[in-house]
Write an enzyme that holds these catalytic residues in place. Sequence first.
Site, mmCIF file in Angstrom:
data_model
loop_
_atom_site.group_PDB
_atom_site.id
_atom_site.type_symbol
_atom_site.label_atom_id
_atom_site.label_comp_id
_atom_site.label_asym_id
_atom_site.label_seq_id
_atom_site.Cartn_x
_atom_site.Cartn_y
_atom_site.Cartn_z
ATOM 1 N N THR A 266 -39.457 16.954 -27.586
ATOM 2 C CA THR A 266 -39.785 16.148 -26.574
ATOM 3 C C THR A 266 -40.870 16.456 -25.459
ATOM 4 O OG1 THR A 266 -37.644 15.111 -27.224
ATOM 5 C CG2 THR A 266 -38.764 14.501 -24.137
ATOM 6 N N PHE A 268 -42.364 17.049 -21.453
ATOM 7 C CA PHE A 268 -41.501 16.821 -20.101
ATOM 8 C C PHE A 268 -43.018 16.837 -19.188
ATOM 9 C CE2 PHE A 268 -37.206 15.622 -20.708
ATOM 10 C CZ PHE A 268 -36.835 17.005 -22.605
HETATM 11 O O1 LIG Z 1 -30.357 12.527 -22.136
HETATM 12 C C1 LIG Z 1 -30.878 13.277 -22.408
HETATM 13 O O2 LIG Z 1 -30.456 13.726 -22.636
HETATM 14 C C2 LIG Z 1 -32.092 13.390 -21.799
HETATM 15 O O3 LIG Z 1 -32.611 14.893 -21.399
HETATM 16 C C3 LIG Z 1 -33.342 12.182 -22.339
HETATM 17 C C4 LIG Z 1 -34.353 12.631 -22.822
HETATM 18 C C5 LIG Z 1 -35.325 11.146 -22.779
HETATM 19 O O4 LIG Z 1 -35.098 10.469 -22.054
HETATM 20 O O5 LIG Z 1 -36.357 11.616 -24.384
HETATM 21 C C6 LIG Z 1 -35.118 14.170 -23.261
HETATM 22 C C7 LIG Z 1 -35.172 14.396 -24.414
HETATM 23 C C8 LIG Z 1 -34.164 14.049 -25.781
HETATM 24 O O6 LIG Z 1 -35.570 12.822 -26.469
HETATM 25 C C9 LIG Z 1 -33.657 12.581 -25.738
HETATM 26 C C10 LIG Z 1 -33.167 11.933 -24.919
#
Ligand SMILES: O=C(O)C(=O)C[C@]1(C(=O)O)C=C[C@@H](O)C=C1
Length: 379
Positions: A266, A268
């Site tokens: 992911t 950010f």
């Molecule tokens: O729910 C979490 O733990 C988050 O940090 C959110 C979140 C997102 O929004 O994509 C962040 C990383 C992962 O991809 C899954 C969920």
Amino acid sequence: MAVHTVRSPATHLHTGTSRNISPSHRKPNDAIRLSFRSPKLRRFISVSSSLHEGNEHGKENSVRALEVKKIPEDSPLLPKPLSSNQLAEPVSNGSRVRVAYQGVRGAYSESAAEKAYPNCEAVPCEEFDTAFEAVERWLVDRAVLPIENSLGGSIHRNYDLLLRHNLHIVGEVKLAVRHCLLANHGVKLDGLRRVLSHPQALAQCENTLTRLGLVREAVDDTAGAAKLIALEGLSDAAAVASAKAAEIYGLSIVVEDIQDDSDNVTRFLMLAREPIIPGTNRLFKTSIVFSLEEGPGVLFKALAVFALRQINLTKMESRPLRKTPLRASGGLKYFDYLFYVDFEASMADEVAQNALRHLEEFATFLRVLGSYPVDTTML
Ligand SMILES: O=C(O)C(=O)C[C@]1(C(=O)O)C=C[C@@H](O)C=C1
């Protein structure tokens, strides 16, 4: 696949009181203006000299002016997320960079905040919107929010919020996301009927969850799902969340690494009130958003401003232009779009300035969201 939505338990308590320090109360910074012929481009790059080129860490003097106040914790266990209606009650510790993230402790976003700003004070927020507002209102110094995932795709809400708010992208951070199936101690895999998590996390584990035949239920964040299962002592439900969440909420890991691809990453964005001065000393990326007139080849022309200059595009996303979603032209109705583009160049590069000047000639709207160092930790 049926996905029901349930909210995390009500955990949004007050985080104490202290004075809200608005930008007008800050010591004025010497504004540096890079010189551009185009007035629009000039507007993009009005920057503060207190933030330095390419290095966000250790450049926090401009926010040190915030009042130092200890946050009273009314939970003996955990900090509580900021909710929208608590934004008027700011807190600031002052000694460490305060970084807002969406979710509760143990969320991947918390790990991303800590990776982006080592040794920061990560401040949980109920919603993405709250995190944006917390920065705007000087309750925190930065926000770290997910923008896209290698399996699940874009987080559209944050694209929309980038435009609605006036924060600047000052960096990016990539996080390897390894999901686990978490349940209360003693619960076995074959006793599970439901699985709770953030919709992105559920999507990233689609194959495994289908194979296990579990009913998906969406909650606000992965760690929130783990917390709910622990607090309610559920025995028929598991959470898709991190190993860190298992540790925090006292759950056991039933299955590890359940994401559909081992390379689950992911990305950010690091957001601040002020932009950083773009540099040329390392690999930079610039994020822009623009809209175009309707017509044949207009998007092709827009993208050509980069191709002509050998500028590599790393991401493109289109979102509906909400205020005027439908436009009539020649008896036909068209949707209007905003195009978000990331390209590999710094706004300090003349070639990038020229490309945007060129795009500006026919774009109906153009905004630079930030020019910031590329996170090369996962190349
Ligand atoms: O729910 C979490 O733990 C988050 O940090 C959110 C979140 C997102 O929004 O994509 C962040 C990383 C992962 O991809 C899954 C969920």
